[in-house]
Enzyme design. Structure first.
Site, short mmCIF file in Angstrom:
data_model
loop_
_atom_site.label_atom_id
_atom_site.label_comp_id
_atom_site.label_asym_id
_atom_site.label_seq_id
_atom_site.Cartn_x
_atom_site.Cartn_y
_atom_site.Cartn_z
N GLN A 239 47.36 45.88 -14.54
CA GLN A 239 47.88 45.88 -13.20
C GLN A 239 47.22 45.06 -12.42
O GLN A 239 46.05 44.96 -12.43
CB GLN A 239 47.84 47.39 -12.61
N SER A 240 48.02 44.27 -11.54
CA SER A 240 47.41 43.56 -10.48
C SER A 240 46.70 42.14 -11.34
O SER A 240 47.12 41.60 -12.16
CB SER A 240 46.62 44.10 -9.61
N ALA A 241 45.29 42.17 -10.89
CA ALA A 241 44.42 41.13 -11.57
C ALA A 241 44.33 41.62 -13.16
O ALA A 241 44.30 40.57 -13.93
CB ALA A 241 43.05 41.25 -10.90
#
Length: 552
Positions: A239-241
């Site tokens: 998730q995200s990075a």
């Protein structure tokens, strides 16, 4: 501080460092303490509800002293007896400065939102490269179960495995007779994992955080069968990075994933538009100066020898995710000529990406540049987003993203959530360049034609004060009790998010000629729907093209 980004989440659905289960204890009195044999060693884990957990197993030599700022070195042969009931150290976390001095309620909302990402309860240490494995209680060495490998987010500035307890996912999968194994690894972040400069490039030590992830995936191939996992059935998820990391694991090595995984899940992140590693020179030079290494003949070698506290303090002073420049992060993966040989989006266009099925989706992103005014927006774009853009290109940016709050991010919230004069406008621009543009580009350029792909959009939590539909709200849908958890389990098992068990509605795969997306929305009667994935088409295409020409 208990917090941060890209990157945000819901506190209640995450477990902090755990103690062995005490509730319902008698139900497990007859279950033996879980153990696993690796090489000539025995690792003893613990029972956590109806799962077995093995925590803090080192997968690399400690990256300290001369191994600081070097690629991870595989751990040697395991020997002896080891306790695997405690989380390993979190990797050094960058200090985050939450904005909102003039409005304590804003600061409180931001802090609550980013809380799960930031490692507070587990001590930090450079000796942090450990891996965790969660299995069903009854998994044997011949179970050959699918494996889900989690890569945490945190803006490449912070984050750690102890914030994410995979036992709920393993339990859920077992309940529906589709058992899986959950794995997570710590990897180096901020300047410790993504130092960037001409000196780093010359030494061949860029993108160490990505190399940590890669080594952990090789560890899975070597050892997961001892836990009952099938090394041929590995899915990587972030998730995200962490989602950005998944895309880069698919792109590294010219798209050759070495057979380390067979599927990918990118939750709010994709192949970011980054340029050469020397774009980070300014941050490297600042760290060198603050540590007293500026007069050294070999500044990188000097940084290896400075005391940890001095180096950590210098990195802490670099811009974080809440800094004025927003998503133009100080520390993140960049093109180093070795791990990443070209801008990630160029790899996508050239079809140099691992040939595996994938899920990708995103939402809005804000929390940046609170004080930029209409008059200064062009300067902000020129100074941070696209320094080499022409006046005409900047004119087009302003044309595609008008100075009208209802047209900005979070979308469909009218004049609400506009925390600064140009906040929602800049949030839309940066969100499209870093998140929406790369996601749609990855879907449209050949990948969706070769392998099946599924797309989603999360529009939930728009009611949250100040930061409606904030980046990271989707974590509760994955690690909590939401529908996304079941889609992830089914994809891990069958390389298809659809199935007969669990929550959800039928999710059509993405086709270039018929792009469909699953939408999660704030609607009690219809929490999900399927819609054509063509929202804000012209603006997102423009943002994607701009980032191709001017990577950050």
């Amino acid at each position: 501080m208990r917090s941060l980004i890209a990157l945000l989440g819901i506190t209640a659905v995450f477990a902090t460092p755990q103690t062995p289960l005490t509730v319902n204890k008698h139900a497990w009195d007859a279950v033996p303490t879980p153990t696993v044999h690796l090489d000539d060693a025995t690792f003893t884990g613990e029972i956590y509800y109806d799962t077995a957990q093995f925590l803090g197993i080192p997968y690399a030599e400690p990256p300290v002293e001369d191994l600081r700022f070097r690629p991870p070195k595989p751990v040697g042969k395991y020997v002896g007896d080891h306790n695997a009931t405690e989380w390993g150290f979190s990797c050094p976390q960058q200090r985050i400065k939450i904005p909102g001095k003039k409005d304590p309620n804003l600061a409180k909302n931001l802090d609550s939102a980013v809380d799960p990402m930031y490692e507070k309860d587990v001590p930090e240490n450079e000796d942090c490269l450990t891996i965790n494995v969660v299995t069903p209680l009854n998994a044997g060495t011949t179970a050959n179960l699918p494996v889900l490998v989690w890569i945490y987010g945190g803006a490449f500035e912070f984050g750690g495995t102890a914030s994410y307890n995979g036992s709920s996912i393993v339990s859920r999968a077992t309940k529906f007779e589709t058992p899986i194994i959950f794995v997570s690894m710590n990897y180096r972040v901020n300047g410790f994992g993504f130092m960037a400069s001409k000196e780093v490039k010359a030494a061949g030590v860029g993108n160490l955080g990505l190399e940590d992830q890669r080594l952990a995936l090789r560890w899975v191939q070597k050892y997961i069968s001892a836990f009952g996992g099938d090394p041929k059935k590995v899915t990587i998820w972030g998730q995200s990075a962490g989602a950005i990391s998944v895309s880069l694991q698919m792109i590294m090595n010219g798209g050759d994933n070495e057979g380390l995984f067979r599927g990918g899940i990118m939750q709010s992140g994709g192949p970011i538009p980054v340029g050469d590693i020397e774009h980070g020179q300014i941050y490297y030079d600042d760290v060198v100066k603050k540590t007293g290494c500026e007069d050294a003949t070999d500044t990188l070698d000097c940084l290896r020898r400075v005391p940890y506290s001095k180096l950590k303090g210098a990195i802490d002073e670099s811009p974080d995710i809440f800094a004025f420049q927003g998503l133009v992060l100080a520390w993140l993966p960049r093109v180093d000529g070795r791990v990443l040989v070209e801008p990630p989006q160029h790899s996508v266009l050239g079809d140099r990406v691992a040939d595996v099925p994938f899920i990708t989706g995103t939402l809005c992103f804000g929390l940046i540049a609170l004080s930029v005014t209409d008059v200064h927006l062009r300067d902000f774009l020129h100074d941070y987003m696209a320094p080499e853009a022409t006046d005409h290109e900047l004119d087009l940016v302003l044309l595609h993203y008008p100075s009208f709050p209802p047209a900005g991010c979070p979308f469909d919230t009218g004049f609400r959530n506009n925390l600064g004069p140009q906040f929602k406008r800049i949030a839309a621009i940066q969100g499209d360049i870093v998140f929406h543009g790369p996601r749609r580009m990855m879907l449209n350029f050949n990948l969706a034609r070769k392998e099946k792909a599924w797309s989603f959009l999360s529009k939930r939590s728009k009611w949250v004060p100040y930061i409606g539909s904030y980046h990271g709200h989707d974590l509760s849908n994955s690690f909590g009790t939401g529908e996304m958890r079941d889609y992830i389990i089914r994809f891990t098992v069958n390389l298809d998010p659809n199935g007969r068990v669990g929550l959800g509605i039928p999710w059509p795969n993405y086709e270039v000629t018929n792009p469909k997306a699953l939408v999660f929305q704030d609607n009690a009667l219809f929490p999900m729907k399927i819609q054509t994935d063509d929202y804000r088409k012209e603006a997102i295409e423009f943002a994607g093209n701009l980032s191709l020409i001017h990577p950050i």
